[in-house]
Design a protein around this motif. Sequence first.
Motif, PDB file in Angstrom:
ATOM      1  N   ARG A 124       0.846  -1.198   0.000  1.00  0.00           N
ATOM      2  CA  ARG A 124       0.000   0.000   0.000  1.00  0.00           C
ATOM      3  C   ARG A 124       0.877   1.241   0.000  1.00  0.00           C
ATOM      4  N   GLY A 125       0.606   2.120  -0.931  1.00  0.00           N
ATOM      5  CA  GLY A 125       1.384   3.348  -1.065  1.00  0.00           C
ATOM      6  C   GLY A 125       2.599   3.208  -1.937  1.00  0.00           C
ATOM      7  N   GLU A 126       2.873   2.005  -2.445  1.00  0.00           N
ATOM      8  CA  GLU A 126       4.059   1.782  -3.264  1.00  0.00           C
ATOM      9  C   GLU A 126       3.870   2.281  -4.690  1.00  0.00           C
ATOM     10  N   GLY A 127       2.606   2.476  -5.104  1.00  0.00           N
ATOM     11  CA  GLY A 127       2.347   3.005  -6.436  1.00  0.00           C
ATOM     12  C   GLY A 127       2.324   1.963  -7.529  1.00  0.00           C
ATOM     13  N   LYS A 128       2.061   0.712  -7.199  1.00  0.00           N
ATOM     14  CA  LYS A 128       2.003  -0.345  -8.200  1.00  0.00           C
ATOM     15  C   LYS A 128       0.558  -0.808  -8.345  1.00  0.00           C
ATOM     16  N   TRP A 129       0.053  -0.793  -9.583  1.00  0.00           N
ATOM     17  CA  TRP A 129      -1.355  -1.031  -9.839  1.00  0.00           C
ATOM     18  C   TRP A 129      -1.542  -1.906 -11.075  1.00  0.00           C
ATOM     19  N   LYS A 130      -2.735  -2.479 -11.167  1.00  0.00           N
ATOM     20  CA  LYS A 130      -3.133  -3.126 -12.407  1.00  0.00           C
ATOM     21  C   LYS A 130      -4.577  -2.735 -12.708  1.00  0.00           C
ATOM     22  N   ARG A 131      -4.873  -2.688 -13.997  1.00  0.00           N
ATOM     23  CA  ARG A 131      -6.215  -2.340 -14.434  1.00  0.00           C
ATOM     24  C   ARG A 131      -7.127  -3.553 -14.276  1.00  0.00           C
ATOM     25  N   ILE A 132      -8.350  -3.319 -13.742  1.00  0.00           N
ATOM     26  CA  ILE A 132      -9.321  -4.393 -13.574  1.00  0.00           C
ATOM     27  C   ILE A 132     -10.666  -3.928 -14.134  1.00  0.00           C
ATOM     28  N   SER A 133     -11.593  -4.857 -14.234  1.00  0.00           N
ATOM     29  CA  SER A 133     -12.925  -4.521 -14.741  1.00  0.00           C
ATOM     30  C   SER A 133     -13.789  -3.942 -13.630  1.00  0.00           C
ATOM     31  N   TRP A 134     -14.883  -3.303 -14.023  1.00  0.00           N
ATOM     32  CA  TRP A 134     -15.811  -2.792 -13.034  1.00  0.00           C
ATOM     33  C   TRP A 134     -16.452  -3.925 -12.240  1.00  0.00           C
ATOM     34  N   ASP A 135     -16.837  -4.987 -12.934  1.00  0.00           N
ATOM     35  CA  ASP A 135     -17.432  -6.118 -12.212  1.00  0.00           C
ATOM     36  C   ASP A 135     -16.450  -6.700 -11.202  1.00  0.00           C
ATOM     37  N   GLY A 136     -15.197  -6.817 -11.620  1.00  0.00           N
ATOM     38  CA  GLY A 136     -14.194  -7.342 -10.703  1.00  0.00           C
ATOM     39  C   GLY A 136     -14.003  -6.450  -9.499  1.00  0.00           C
ATOM     40  N   ALA A 137     -13.973  -5.129  -9.733  1.00  0.00           N
ATOM     41  CA  ALA A 137     -13.782  -4.182  -8.631  1.00  0.00           C
ATOM     42  C   ALA A 137     -14.962  -4.207  -7.675  1.00  0.00           C
ATOM     43  N   LEU A 138     -16.188  -4.139  -8.208  1.00  0.00           N
ATOM     44  CA  LEU A 138     -17.368  -4.089  -7.349  1.00  0.00           C
ATOM     45  C   LEU A 138     -17.601  -5.415  -6.634  1.00  0.00           C
ATOM     46  N   ASP A 139     -17.296  -6.519  -7.295  1.00  0.00           N
ATOM     47  CA  ASP A 139     -17.432  -7.823  -6.627  1.00  0.00           C
ATOM     48  C   ASP A 139     -16.507  -7.908  -5.410  1.00  0.00           C
ATOM     49  N   GLU A 140     -15.281  -7.428  -5.577  1.00  0.00           N
ATOM     50  CA  GLU A 140     -14.330  -7.514  -4.465  1.00  0.00           C
ATOM     51  C   GLU A 140     -14.752  -6.593  -3.320  1.00  0.00           C
ATOM     52  N   ILE A 141     -15.231  -5.390  -3.654  1.00  0.00           N
ATOM     53  CA  ILE A 141     -15.674  -4.457  -2.609  1.00  0.00           C
ATOM     54  C   ILE A 141     -16.895  -5.018  -1.891  1.00  0.00           C
ATOM     55  N   ALA A 142     -17.849  -5.541  -2.654  1.00  0.00           N
ATOM     56  CA  ALA A 142     -19.062  -6.096  -2.045  1.00  0.00           C
ATOM     57  C   ALA A 142     -18.722  -7.278  -1.133  1.00  0.00           C
ATOM     58  N   ALA A 143     -17.751  -8.073  -1.536  1.00  0.00           N
ATOM     59  CA  ALA A 143     -17.357  -9.229  -0.709  1.00  0.00           C
ATOM     60  C   ALA A 143     -16.780  -8.783   0.626  1.00  0.00           C
ATOM     61  N   LYS A 144     -16.168  -7.605   0.656  1.00  0.00           N
ATOM     62  CA  LYS A 144     -15.639  -7.070   1.920  1.00  0.00           C
ATOM     63  C   LYS A 144     -16.745  -6.435   2.770  1.00  0.00           C
ATOM     64  N   MET A 145     -17.760  -5.845   2.107  1.00  0.00           N
ATOM     65  CA  MET A 145     -18.782  -5.099   2.838  1.00  0.00           C
ATOM     66  C   MET A 145     -19.926  -5.971   3.326  1.00  0.00           C
ATOM     67  N   LYS A 146     -20.300  -6.994   2.565  1.00  0.00           N
ATOM     68  CA  LYS A 146     -21.466  -7.798   2.927  1.00  0.00           C
ATOM     69  C   LYS A 146     -21.366  -8.410   4.323  1.00  0.00           C
ATOM     70  N   PRO A 147     -20.235  -8.987   4.722  1.00  0.00           N
ATOM     71  CA  PRO A 147     -20.175  -9.566   6.075  1.00  0.00           C
ATOM     72  C   PRO A 147     -20.403  -8.539   7.175  1.00  0.00           C
ATOM     73  N   LEU A 148     -19.955  -7.298   6.971  1.00  0.00           N
ATOM     74  CA  LEU A 148     -20.166  -6.267   7.994  1.00  0.00           C
ATOM     75  C   LEU A 148     -21.657  -6.057   8.231  1.00  0.00           C
ATOM     76  N   ARG A 149     -22.415  -6.059   7.160  1.00  0.00           N
ATOM     77  CA  ARG A 149     -23.853  -5.823   7.266  1.00  0.00           C
ATOM     78  C   ARG A 149     -24.585  -7.063   7.770  1.00  0.00           C
ATOM     79  N   GLU A 150     -24.213  -8.215   7.240  1.00  0.00           N
ATOM     80  CA  GLU A 150     -24.923  -9.447   7.592  1.00  0.00           C
ATOM     81  C   GLU A 150     -24.626  -9.887   9.018  1.00  0.00           C
ATOM     82  N   GLU A 151     -23.450  -9.524   9.532  1.00  0.00           N
ATOM     83  CA  GLU A 151     -23.070  -9.921  10.884  1.00  0.00           C
ATOM     84  C   GLU A 151     -23.380  -8.843  11.920  1.00  0.00           C
ATOM     85  N   GLY A 152     -24.135  -7.822  11.526  1.00  0.00           N
ATOM     86  CA  GLY A 152     -24.540  -6.786  12.470  1.00  0.00           C
ATOM     87  C   GLY A 152     -23.441  -5.825  12.843  1.00  0.00           C
ATOM     88  N   ARG A 153     -22.480  -5.614  11.940  1.00  0.00           N
ATOM     89  CA  ARG A 153     -21.389  -4.669  12.179  1.00  0.00           C
ATOM     90  C   ARG A 153     -21.335  -3.581  11.104  1.00  0.00           C
TER      91      ARG A 153
END
Length: 895
Positions: A124-153
């Motif tokens: 993090r902060g190193e400045g190294k990136w790769k291009r991804i698709s929108w579906d790939g980006a949103l799927d990964e974000i949703a996978a991180k957020m869903k447990p917070l909501r489903e587990e009452g956090r």
Amino acid sequence: MANDLSRRDLLKLGSGAAAALGIGATGLPLVKRLSQDAPPIDIAKLTANKIDYTKAKPVPTICFGCTTHCGVVGWVQDGRVRRIDGNPLDPNSKGNICSKAQGMISYTYYPERLLYPLKRVGKRGEGKWKRISWDGALDEIAAKMKPLREEGRPEEFVFHYGCDKTKGYTKKFTNAFGTPHRLNRRSICSSNRRAPLMSFYGREFEWESQDFENTRYIVNFGGNPMEAYQGGLYMMHRIQSARVDRSARMVTFEVRPSATASVSDEYFPIMPGTDGAVAFAMIHTILREGLENEAFWNRWANYPLEEVRKLVAEYTPQWAEDISGVPAADIERIAIEFARAAPACCTMSNRGSAKHYNGVQSDRAIRMLDVLVGNVGKLGGFCLSSLRGWAGRYGQEGLPKLSQPGPKPSDPKPWGLGEGYLEEPFKKLPEEVQERVLGFPEKWRKSYFGELATPSEYPLAWHWYQMRVGQLVYPYIKEGRQKVGVYMSFTLGASYGYPDAREVLLDESLIPFHVAIDIGYGEQTALADIILPEATSLERWDHHSTNNYGLVPYTGVRQPLVPPSGETRSVQIILRDLARKIGGGMQDYFDFESEEDYYREWYKNLPVSWEEFKRRGIWMDPERPKDYELYERPLTEAELAGTEIEENSGLVMKDGKAVGIMRDGIAVRGFNTPNKLINIYDEIWPTAAKAVGLPLDDINASPIAKWDHVPEHRDLGENDFIFTTFKWNVHTQGRSGHWKYHAEIVHTNPVFMHPETGKALGLEEGDEVQLEVFRPKGRTYRGGESGVMGSFKNHVRFLKGMHPKVVACSHHVGHWEHGAVGRSTNALTEPAREGHAQANDLPLQDSDVPNRIWWSKERGGTGGGVAINDALPINPCPLVGGQNWYDNVCRVSKV
């Protein structure tokens, strides 16, 4: 210049293009800019970009160059926005614009703009990136957020924005998810000046609308509408018209010769933090001379005038001179002139008076001046127009009901013990925080949502209005006051502007997952795990409404002039699609496909067709009377239905709430406060102080405006100076560092001081100096700790008119990200190469970037200035939490 640019070429291009090339009125280069290896200017390409008004299409929209948001017209030719003009139908700006409007073109066609989602592949902060698709980006974000909501956090999702003008759309998303953590940056902006207005006049009037075009006298305490002020463009033209057409006078108290001070009839270099002393001495003089409007005061103020006389008895002009340096004779004269001009007179104040430890009380004293002379709501006076142009608020007619379409999720549940509260997150708080919250009045506890959204030490940051205390977000996360699972930043520059931000954002144990939504690669996005590229203001929709200095409510629409570049998406579409990925009912609140249909529904109650509204860009009822004396307007029959009148107070009550007040046998609206009066005296201040343990002898605990010194300024030594910041008229804080032509005008930030100050320090203009900034001494975050907060080195520029105890330096430059222009270098950034295809057929190609950044050090220029924000301490004002920007004490030494 290392090319052949003939006079004929210049004439073909026109003066605007010549200015863009850095050529002065004489046709000569302003400075030696380009080295011999700079590529030649492509005249054919530049002339091809000229506007052909027979082909160009004008499209109205709303500017997003700053938070003033003027109505503008963009000229679109061959699928590209070529020019921005003012929209003459905008009642605020009246067709005027400033240079920041063209900044929208800069950031829309910036060569290093991000066009595709990116994912971090290095540290993090190193400045190294790769291009991804929108579906790939949103799927990964949703996978991180869903447990917070489903587990009452859900509270472990933190949404942190810098400038959100979606009018509640992002709040719909956070509410649907269930988190209270929709955080803003209000505390570093304007909360110290908003709180006194809300205390005096009620929640709906947290921003005034002086009737400048009809005024005869303006007393300005640290406001700078000619340079940088929310609504400044609206104000400056009205002020200058009043001065020319009505011989109005403007007196300014400032610490440096700002653009506003420079055009004022009188300018007084005032000791920082002493504006309140001058205001109190003016009150003293007006009462001594019998120039007060006693009838208005007795009718509308909630505090006896005789008590005010006692309060200001010792606040004499001579006393104020000893404190502020403003001559007593001038204070007396200005007070008398101001009062005699009433009601066509008004005060103006902003950061200069408010951003101090004593700033809230200073602004309460300034607000008292207007009430004392009876100019409130009068022609040419201190007016309170319909806030944001919303209908139904405070009984304003003339604007149909406008509201965000679709179902609205409920607000998150408050934290605390008892029925209806969320107990689990509350129990995770430190014991001292729990004890403090449990001691709050029940009404406040029902508004408490944890330490990030509602910091318990600063209850007046969220009692009236969700102002938050943005500069404490990262320290509080670091201290463990809030666990974070997913952190999402939106158009935020905290890593550049806030101390502690980078340390926390780099710590993956504190911020496990960071999503950044922005249009470019800046210091904040550089510390993200996934970057979602957003459409710019020239490519998206937004609802617009704000207070009108013409005193008639209006509304406008931001609409796309061109399609989003690359694969960028508007934040509305980003959050809609993310809600659908998360599911669990969130998708029900974002049941729309077309953005235009969504906003058509928002404006369905306007008395004009959707196509006509888009064509005009602005709607206002031309027959509606101006908002003078709103408080005297009689209640309508519908408003009186089902009401009762309290015998002692005269309040007109309905369902347990005051909707008006009796005056001369008539039920009128009064002010939007619980007692329908102007609250000169307000128990909210000592109540809040007791709740958080602030001693009642602290200036911020007083129920009535009072005077006290800024703690750090009490015993200034001979070698101690007060360090202040300011904003340039061509920039929008640090967000405009990558605007090419604006950066060309201002790209550095010398330390300004008075020539005599420099002489006393043994300095010559251009010398390099080191500034050491000390920690605050008051009852604030880490207040009283000894030692230096931070330091920086910069060069000196002498400026007559500065207060001799003040050194000033703007805070917007010195970027280490924001692309080649922001960094003032002649090399593109690697993340931009990955996130932008650099295809020849894209409109983002620009032969000036990066090769013609003539002020770069590689080309022998000054470079991009010095980043100073890390040297400035976090210093929230007690109770309210506004950053005390101008209290900093420093020492200056020659390098």
